[in-house]
Write a protein that holds these residues in place. Structure first.
Motif, PDB file in Angstrom:
ATOM      1  N   PHE A 261      66.204  45.305 -13.127  1.00  0.00           N
ATOM      2  CA  PHE A 261      66.234  44.027 -12.414  1.00  0.00           C
ATOM      3  C   PHE A 261      65.348  44.162 -11.173  1.00  0.00           C
ATOM      4  O   PHE A 261      65.776  44.702 -10.147  1.00  0.00           O
ATOM      5  N   ARG A 280      71.252  38.353 -11.055  1.00  0.00           N
ATOM      6  CA  ARG A 280      71.050  38.590 -12.490  1.00  0.00           C
ATOM      7  C   ARG A 280      71.955  39.712 -13.001  1.00  0.00           C
ATOM      8  O   ARG A 280      72.570  39.602 -14.058  1.00  0.00           O
ATOM      9  N   GLU A 284      75.099  39.443 -15.656  1.00  0.00           N
ATOM     10  CA  GLU A 284      75.119  40.225 -16.891  1.00  0.00           C
ATOM     11  C   GLU A 284      76.362  41.099 -16.994  1.00  0.00           C
ATOM     12  O   GLU A 284      76.907  41.299 -18.076  1.00  0.00           O
TER      13      GLU A 284
END
Length: 303
Positions: A261, A280, A284
């Motif tokens: 990331f 992000r 996830e």
């Protein structure tokens, strides 16, 4: 909210962004120009010039307004660095076309630098290297070689001027690009191709974090005692959020990059790219998506 005058069209983009941010801080603080003059080291008229784009504020003025507005000055100081670089580039362009120094009135700055109203200093004029009465006497030129020498002088001036402008432009481009670069190998401080080793893994850090524009840090991620680490910080519970700076941020950026990331440049500033990367990985891994690094997110980063 103040009704601001339109900024001059001649301002470069970085200076324009800096002035816009300073105006927002001034409006948020609720202070008038008179109040700013009383609460800072700069007068009301100085702030009028700074906030209307008539003069670039000194670094200390930016820091003082940031404190009054209750915000971290780091981003504003980055913009200030870029604006200064743009100003130097603009100043060099006409200067390289000059063929000699212009003498000012006798006594103007003769006693050295004198502080201006906004706290900056005016540079004293530089004396002619050959003395006040012209060049020192020496052997005259060889008449037979005079045309050749004149041709060399005419060629040398534009070449030197071109090299100076190119060097300034290249340096400014690096300053603008480096803090947000996202490459596989972060840029080490120093010239490209230099044999100077990259920033050591911060197991060797022996001092507080100091932000340096354009500097990025090496990520040497390894697993020790079952936990991932990049050597910049051992924290597992520090709370990181927008505008945070420090070795904890460098550590988090390295671990984000290791997990796939990208936080942008590994520069120690918790900016928009880092916050997006955090959101992000939180999404996830099923964490609360708030863009902040706390104990739960550290657990994922070090897992």
């Amino acid at each position: 909210m103040s009704r601001w005058k339109q900024l001059p069209d001649t301002l470069d983009e970085h200076t324009r962004q800096l002035v816009v941010q300073l105006r927002r801080l001034k409006d948020r603080s609720g202070l008038s120009l008179v109040s700013l003059g009383r609460k800072t080291a700069y007068s009301r008229s100085s702030w009028e010039r700074y906030l209307n784009g008539k003069a670039l504020p000194p670094r200390q003025a930016v820091e003082q307004l940031a404190r009054l507005g209750g915000t971290d000055p780091t981003r504003l100081l980055v913009l200030h660095e870029l604006a200064e670089a743009a100003g130097r580039r603009t100043a060099v362009a006409p200067a390289t076309g000059s063929t000699g120094a212009e003498a000012g009135p006798a006594g103007d700055g003769a006693a050295g630098d004198s502080p201006a109203e906004d706290g900056t200093a005016r540079a004293a004029p530089v004396p002619h290297p050959d003395g006040p009465e012209g060049p020192l006497p020496g052997p005259g030129p060889d008449p037979a070689r005079a045309p050749e020498a004149a041709g060399r002088r005419r060629l040398r001036v534009p070449v030197v001027a071109g090299l100076a402008v190119a060097a300034v432009a290249a340096g400014t481009a690096l300053l603008v690009a480096a803090p947000w670069e996202d490459g596989d190998t972060p840029a080490a401080p120093g010239a490209a191709g230099s044999s100077t080793p990259a920033e050591p893994s911060a197991r060797a850090h022996d001092g507080p974090f100091v932000y340096e524009p354009g500097r990025t840090y090496r990520c040497d991620v390894r697993r020790e005692n079952g936990l991932l680490g990049a050597g910049h910080s051992a924290t597992r519970d520090a709370v990181l959020q927008d505008s945070t700076t420090g070795w904890d941020v460098v550590e988090a950026q390295c671990l984000l990059k290791h997990h796939g990331f990208s936080p942008g440049g590994i520069d120690g500033i918790y900016g928009d790219l880092t916050a997006r990367a955090v959101k992000r990985i939180q999404d996830e891994r099923g964490l609360v998506v708030d863009g902040k690094v706390g104990p739960h997110t550290w657990g994922v980063l070090r897992g």
